[in-house]
Design an enzyme around this catalytic site. Structure first.
Site, PDB file in Angstrom:
ATOM      1  CE  LYS A 101      25.053  29.590 -48.506  1.00 15.06           C
ATOM      2  NZ  LYS A 101      24.813  29.239 -47.092  1.00 15.06           N
ATOM      3  N   GLY A 162      18.395  29.803 -40.334  1.00 16.01           N
ATOM      4  CA  GLY A 162      18.390  30.065 -38.897  1.00 16.01           C
ATOM      5  C   GLY A 162      17.096  29.755 -38.176  1.00 16.01           C
ATOM      6  N   GLY A 189      18.095  25.933 -42.369  1.00 16.83           N
ATOM      7  CA  GLY A 189      16.829  25.581 -41.740  1.00 16.83           C
ATOM      8  C   GLY A 189      16.857  24.361 -40.843  1.00 16.83           C
ATOM      9  CG  ASN A 210      26.905  29.212 -38.984  1.00 18.94           C
ATOM     10  OD1 ASN A 210      27.501  30.033 -39.638  1.00 18.94           O
ATOM     11  ND2 ASN A 210      27.105  29.159 -37.675  1.00 18.94           N
ATOM     12  CB  THR A 211      21.864  28.959 -36.786  1.00 20.60           C
ATOM     13  OG1 THR A 211      22.225  30.023 -37.660  1.00 20.60           O
ATOM     14  CG2 THR A 211      21.182  29.527 -35.559  1.00 20.60           C
TER      15      THR A 211
END
Lengths: 260, 65
Positions: A101, A162, A189, A210-211
Site C-alpha cells: 500500500k 483517523g 476516514g 483501522n481506527t
C-alpha cells in the site's frame, strides 16, 4: 445468495473488508476483531526494531497462525516517492508479501496523500513487480492515472486518516467507481457502519479500516457491525436501488382503494 | 567493532548480519535487514560480512492501517 468474490492482482479474496492492525487495546482483542471481521487482507506498517525491547511492537508474533491472510504492508512514514520505494523493498524482503500500500503523506496535520509522489512511487513499484495499491485522494482523474500506471487496485480516502468524518465527497467517489477498471477500495476516514454502507452502495469494491474498529468502545462488536455493513452495502449496490423522486408513489395501486 | 544499528552506535563482536541479529536476541523471521543501504534477503545474512563503521537498519512489521 451468490456473492462474487473480489479479485486483486490475480488473487481471489475471501472478504471485501481490509483491516488495519494498529491501535487495538491488546493482542487478544485484535485477534478477536480479525476473526469476527472475517477479513482476508491485513495491513501493517514497517518501523525500526526497538533494540531495547524488540518484542514490544512486533505484530506478527501475535497473529494466530492457523489462518492464512493476505499481507498488505504500507509505506506510512514516507514523505516522498523515494522513501516509499525503500520501505516497499524492505517489506518485500520480509518474504511475506509483494503487495504494497503506497502511503505518502506530506502534511502532518491532515496526513493527506501527496498525489504526485504517490503516482511516481506507483510507477516505480509496478515496474519492480509489486502488486501496488496506492492510497490516494478522492480525485477521479488521479485515480484513473494510478490505474493506468498499473495499480492493482486504487484506494481513495473518504476523509483524512483517523478522522471518522466519513465520505466527504460521495459524488467524486461515484465517478471514480464508474470509470474504474481495477477494484476501488475506500481507505481512510470512515467512522461507522453508515459510512461503510454508503461506500459500498456507491459501488466501492471494498473498504480499508483501522481506527473506527480499533478505537470503538467495543472493537469486536464494531468489527461485526462493519462486516454486516459491507455485506448490506454490497448487496444493495448489486440489487440496484430505486431512483429518488420528489413526490409519493403508493405501494398499492389506486384501483384497490375500498373506502369512498 | 563499532556498528551503527538503527541510528545508534553499538560495540559488537559479529562477523555477519546473522550474528548482529542474534546479538540483539531478535527473532530472525520477523526482521528485515539493510546494510549500508543494501537490503538483504534473509538467506544471504550469513554471507553478508559487516565491518567497522557499517550502518545497519533492522526493521519489522508493526500494527498499522
Amino acid at each position: 445468495m451468490k456473492h462474487k468474490n473480489l479479485t486483486i492482482g490475480g488473487r481471489e479474496l475471501r472478504s471485501r473488508f481490509f483491516l488495519g492492525t494498529g491501535r487495538y487495546p491488546n493482542p487478544y482483542i485484535q485477534n478477536e476483531v480479525i476473526r469476527v471481521s472475517e477479513a482476508d487482507v491485513l495491513t501493517f506498517a514497517i518501523r525500526r526494531v526497538n533494540l531495547e525491547a524488540p518484542g514490544e511492537d512486533a505484530i506478527l508474533q501475535h497473529l494466530e497462525e492457523d489462518r492464512k491472510f493476505t499481507y498488505l504492508p504500507n509505506t506510512s512514514g514516507a514523505s516522498n516517492a523515494d522513501e516509499a520505494v525503500r520501505i516497499a523493498r524492505l517489506a518485500k524482503a520480509s518474504g511475506l508479501s509483494d503487495w504494497i500500500k503506497v502511503e505518502i503523506s506530506a502534511n502532518e496535520k491532515t496526513l493527506l496523500p501527496d498525489p504526485l509522489e504517490t503516482l511516481k512511487a506507483t510507477e516505480t513499484l509496478v515496474k519492480e513487480g509489486f502488486t501496488v495499491l496506492p492510497y490516494t485522494s478522492d480525485d477521479p482523474v488521479l485515480c484513473k492515472r494510478l490505474e493506468e500506471a498499473g495499480a492493482a487496485a486504487v484506494m481513495p480516502g473518504g476523509s483524512p486518516i483517523g478522522t471518522g468524518l466519513g465520505i466527504l465527497n460521495p459524488y467524486n467517489l461515484g465517478l471514480i467507481v464508474e470509470d474504474a477498471e481495477v477494484p476501488i477500495i475506500v481507505d481512510a476516514g470512515l467512522g461507522s457502519a453508515m459510512d461503510v454502507t454508503q461506500a459500498m452502495e456507491l459501488g466501492a469494491d471494498g473498504v480499508l479500516m483501522n481506527t473506527p474498529v480499533a478505537k470503538a468502545k467495543d472493537p469486536v462488536k464494531m468489527a461485526g457491525a462493519m462486516k454486516m455493513a459491507i455485506d448490506a452495502g454490497r448487496l444493495s449496490y448489486e440489487a440496484g436501488r430505486i431512483p429518488k423522486k420528489k413526490y409519493a408513489t403508493a405501494s398499492s395501486g389506486l384501483p384497490s382503494f375500498v373506502s369512498y | 567493532m563499532k556498528l551503527t544499528v538503527n541510528g545508534e552506535e553499538h560495540d559488537i563482536t559479529a562477523r555477519n548480519v546473522s550474528e548482529v541479529v542474534a546479538h540483539f536476541n531478535l527473532e530472525p523471521k520477523l526482521v528485515v535487514a539493510e546494510v549500508d543501504g543494501q537490503i538483504l534477503d534473509r538467506a544471504d545474512w550469513e554471507d553478508a560480512a559487516v565491518k567497522d563503521g557499517s550502518k545497519i537498519e533492522l526493521v519489522q512489521f508493526i500494527g498499522g492501517g
